[in-house]
Motif scaffolding. Structure first.
Motif, PDB file in Angstrom:
ATOM      1  N   GLU A  54      33.664  23.474  13.029  1.00 15.12           N
ATOM      2  CA  GLU A  54      33.699  24.932  12.887  1.00 15.12           C
ATOM      3  C   GLU A  54      34.563  25.323  11.691  1.00 15.12           C
ATOM      4  O   GLU A  54      34.206  26.231  10.925  1.00 15.12           O
ATOM      5  N   GLU A  55      35.685  24.625  11.528  1.00 18.79           N
ATOM      6  CA  GLU A  55      36.561  24.896  10.387  1.00 18.79           C
ATOM      7  C   GLU A  55      35.842  24.616   9.068  1.00 18.79           C
ATOM      8  O   GLU A  55      35.905  25.407   8.121  1.00 18.79           O
TER       9      GLU A  55
ATOM     10  N   LEU B 214      31.097  28.720   4.420  1.00 14.16           N
ATOM     11  CA  LEU B 214      30.617  30.102   4.313  1.00 14.16           C
ATOM     12  C   LEU B 214      31.450  30.901   3.316  1.00 14.16           C
ATOM     13  O   LEU B 214      30.925  31.661   2.508  1.00 14.16           O
ATOM     14  N   ILE B 215      32.772  30.733   3.410  1.00 13.83           N
ATOM     15  CA  ILE B 215      33.657  31.453   2.485  1.00 13.83           C
ATOM     16  C   ILE B 215      33.384  31.029   1.046  1.00 13.83           C
ATOM     17  O   ILE B 215      33.283  31.862   0.139  1.00 13.83           O
TER      18      ILE B 215
ATOM     19  N   TYR C  47      32.627  24.579   8.634  1.00 18.84           N
ATOM     20  CA  TYR C  47      31.529  25.537   8.509  1.00 18.84           C
ATOM     21  C   TYR C  47      32.030  26.868   7.947  1.00 18.84           C
ATOM     22  O   TYR C  47      31.424  27.441   7.033  1.00 18.84           O
ATOM     23  N   GLN C  48      33.152  27.359   8.487  1.00 24.16           N
ATOM     24  CA  GLN C  48      33.703  28.623   8.002  1.00 24.16           C
ATOM     25  C   GLN C  48      34.167  28.488   6.553  1.00 24.16           C
ATOM     26  O   GLN C  48      33.990  29.406   5.747  1.00 24.16           O
ATOM     27  N   GLU C  49      34.727  27.332   6.235  1.00 22.37           N
ATOM     28  CA  GLU C  49      35.150  27.083   4.847  1.00 22.37           C
ATOM     29  C   GLU C  49      33.952  27.108   3.904  1.00 22.37           C
ATOM     30  O   GLU C  49      34.013  27.663   2.805  1.00 22.37           O
TER      31      GLU C  49
ATOM     32  N   LYS D  21      27.319  21.244  14.504  1.00 25.73           N
ATOM     33  CA  LYS D  21      28.201  22.105  15.304  1.00 25.73           C
ATOM     34  C   LYS D  21      27.543  22.469  16.628  1.00 25.73           C
ATOM     35  O   LYS D  21      28.183  22.448  17.699  1.00 25.73           O
TER      36      LYS D  21
END
Length: 752
Positions: free
Chosen positions: A426-427, A433-434, A429-431, A214
């Protein structure tokens, strides 16, 4: 000397069979038998009831507890954009079966053992416990170690799947109800925590990888935006026309897909390298086999077709925002994609099964992960190739734009590609993390075990009833057993009466041990050349040599049996040895490619051997081994092939036998039993003669006759006759015992 013609042979067999059928006992005969043995039946029944009552009074009560676990299929990897609808090993029943195998592995049993021992040691009243102690009958020996408890868990814990459900039951047994409950619940907890640790570890590695990618794409995006702003200031050209903008949008979509495919390849390759390094420690050939299968034309063609359709779907979807149109596009493409995915799924499932056969149970999860990583890597490479090809088509259109618009289009393409790929990373990465923060694992303990109030065994009523039935059964069995026709072969005459030639009988090794006072080696001809067994093999050698008086000398001899455990390997190895001591160049060939044993006789490695040579993995010189006699060479079976019958019936096998016949005076072939498989029938057709081995007091006469009929139907002239192995001479009568006594006793006296 020739064998009886096939017709006479079969007629004689049928005639004897008819006599045996007519002589069976009638119901009145059975009643007479029971009346004659009623005292023995009563004594046996009384003894059985005494044992049953003593067992009921003294047996330890065992308590059983059950913990139910629901296992959900784990989420797909964040980096995976797999073309599979359902990866082969993840299908419901197979996935649960894999998880059960995982639960039984040592790491989980070790983890559970630590939990169990720590908990049991906190209980105040330890006298009620049983498995906590290293010796439950002598608690002064202290507590068990973790290793001892881990080993014990494999015996006292049963794991099974509830039929048709994704629920697994974990059943533990112990003489202590509290202990059984603790073991069952803590074993389930150990598995749950282990599964969660593996899941989170995978997510942590994924997040670390995504952060690096990223950041790199953010730098590319910043550079592209700065270049665009600089160009717009210099040229005054702000926007592209609609057609050019649509072209740039399509190319940027492909650039994004290409960039993400490269990211996937990097991630999957890293994981694949780590897993393959672990697998190579077990068996390097597994990795080579997997590489070859994944790079095969069938798999790569399917992946290419699927990737091409997926990309075409993505491009069409990127050019429209109307939901009805998007739904139609998705529906049309899914209709074309589904059969291709199913075909690829089926291929991967077969590949997984092939890998499982060669892998220890505790390593199967690692193999499954390697296969998945390899398929995803191969899939990403295929997608990258398709994207590159499609980009080439768009590049040609792109190059036809006016020069000034072309420069703006290049910069805008770079910006859009970097932006789309960055947003996708980024999508993901956020997924990730969640998932990391919310991940509670795919294992849920739905029904913990509770302390039982009643023992699960022994069930005293059932045991008592079983004692009655067993007592009567043993009594009747004793009575009828003494009168029932025992169909096993007792002596050579029983075979000869059926019209089959007896070439020789081999005395029992136990008899030799009693007379010689030692445990003889299997190669009795070489190690105990003056023994009766060795003399029997010399006699067998002579009779074999004169069994076929034809122009072509006897070069290849097949040694087989009707069923396993009759001593065909023992006979073949000593027959070969007897030819070797007669100054003949002999080759002993192990053609039992299912359960080979010849390598154990000579204390040698099983491979490389016959199958490895037939598959062209080694040269002839690599498989011919020396023995303790310079005239005797041997070839082991080699690697167990998946298709022994096809291999033995191949052209390569026939040419191989012809090659050996030119190099050796005699070839003795050890083959599988006739009744079990067709391997021996195939070999019988390509050898000069065949010998059927039967074991005294074991082989049924009907089975011998069936085998003899089988080989006679193939080629009656090639059937040399039978060898009766493990014949108890001392338990026999007449000239058999006299023959043995004559040759054994003088030697004993001389040794004394």
């Amino acid at each position: 000397m020739e064998n009886n013609p096939t017709g006479n042979f079969i007629n004689q067999y049928q005639l004897n069979n008819g006599t045996e059928d007519s002589g069976r006992d009638t119901l009145r005969d059975y009643l007479v038998i029971l009346r004659m043995h009623w005292v023995a039946i009563a004594l046996i029944f009384a003894a059985a009831m005494c044992v049953t009552i003593v067992y009921i009074l003294t047996a330890t009560n065992y308590y059983s507890t059950t913990t139910s676990i629901k296992i959900n299929k784990p989420q797909e990897s964040i980096l995976s954009s797999s073309i599979f609808t359902d990866f082969g090993g993840q299908q419901a029943d197979r996935f649960i079966a894999n998880e059960i195998d995982l639960m039984q592995t040592y790491p989980i049993r070790q983890k559970a053992a630590k939990f169990i021992l720590d908990t049991l040691q906190t209980i105040e009243d330890k006298s009620a416990l049983y498995y906590l102690y290293s010796d439950p009958e002598n608690i002064s020996q202290g507590f068990r170690t973790v290793e001892s408890m881990a080993k014990l868990l494999s015996d006292i814990v049963a794991i099974d799947q509830k039929r048709g459900l994704d629920v697994v039951t974990l059943v533990a047994e112990s003489p202590s109800p509290i202990e059984a409950t603790i073991i069952s619940n803590l074993y389930a907890r150990a598995y749950s925590e282990y599964s969660l640790e593996l899941s989170r570890k995978d997510l942590t590695n994924t997040i670390s990888f995504l952060v690096k990618e990223k950041d790199r794409k953010m730098r590319d995006l910043n550079n592209a935006e700065a270049s665009l702003e600089d160009f717009q200031k210099r040229s005054g050209l702000i926007n592209l026309d609609v057609q050019s903008e649509q072209l740039v949008n399509s190319i940027s979509e492909l650039d994004k897909a290409k960039g993400y495919a490269q990211v996937e390849i990097t991630g999957n390759q890293t994981k694949y390298n780590e897993l393959s390094a672990e697998i190579k420690k077990i068996d390097p050939q597994l990795v080579t086999f997997l590489e070859g299968e994944l790079s095969g034309k069938y798999v790569t063609d399917l992946q290419a077709k699927i990737s091409e359709l997926e990309l075409q779907k993505s491009i069409e979807l990127s050019n429209t925002q109307t939901q009805a149109v998007r739904d139609k596009i998705i529906g049309d493409y899914e209709q074309r994609l589904q059969p291709l995915r199913n075909s690829l799924n089926e291929k991967v499932m077969k590949l997984e099964e092939a890998l499982y056969v060669q892998t220890p149970e505790e390593r199967r999860e690692l193999i499954q992960e390697l296969l998945l990583a390899g398929v995803q890597r191969s899939e990403s490479k295929s997608r990258l190739n398709i994207i590159s090809g499609m980009l080439g088509k768009y590049e040609r259109e792109f190059s036809l734009l006016p020069s000034q618009a072309l420069e703006l289009a290049k910069i805008e393409r770079q910006r859009l590609s970097s932006e789309k790929l960055y947003l996708l990373l980024e999508e993901k990465y956020q997924e990730a993390l969640i998932n990391q923060n919310a991940r509670i694992g795919n294992v849920l303990i739905t029904d913990p075990a509770r302390v039982p109030s009643q023992p699960s065994k022994p069930k005293k009523t059932i045991v008592l009833l079983a004692g009655v039935l067993i007592g009567l059964g043993l009594g009747f069995g004793y009575a009828f057993g003494r009168n029932y026709l025992d169909r096993s072969i007792k002596n050579p005459e029983e075979i000869e009466k059926k019209g089959v030639t007896i070439l020789a009988w081999i005395p029992s090794i136990d008899t030799l041990k009693e007379f010689k006072g030692g445990s003889p080696d299997e190669l009795v001809v070489l190690n105990k050349s003056t023994s009766t067994a060795a003399e029997s093999f010399k006699a067998l050698r002579t009779r074999v040599q004169f069994s076929k008086l034809e122009e072509k000398p006897l070069k290849s001899i097949l040694v087989t049996s009707s069923i396993p455990g009759e001593g065909k390997t023992f006979v073949s190895s000593n027959l070969a040895s007897s030819f070797a001591i007669d100054n003949k160049k002999v080759l002993l060939l192990d053609c039992d490619l299912r359960k080979p044993r010849l390598h154990n006789v000579f204390a040698a490695d099983r491979f490389p051997g016959l199958s490895d040579y037939l598959f062209s993995h080694v040269e002839l010189e690599d498989i011919i081994r020396d023995s303790q006699n310079e005239n005797l060479k041997f070839i082991t079976a080699g690697t167990i092939p998946p298709n022994p019958s096809e291999l033995l019936g191949s052209v390569q096998m026939k040419k191989f036998l012809e090659l050996l016949e030119n190099k050796f005076d005699m070839i003795v072939i050890d083959s599988p039993p006739l009744i079990s498989v067709t391997d021996s029938e195939i070999l019988f057709a390509v050898t000069d003669g065949g010998i059927l081995v039967a074991k005294a007091q074991k082989t049924p006469i009907d089975v011998v006759m069936k085998s003899a009929n089988t080989v006679n139907n193939i080629n009656p002239r090639n059937f040399l006759g039978c060898v009766l192995n493990d014949f108890n001479v001392k338990g026999s009568y007449g000239y058999y015992y006299n023959y043995y006594y004559y040759y054994s006793k003088p030697e004993q006296k001389a040794n004394a």
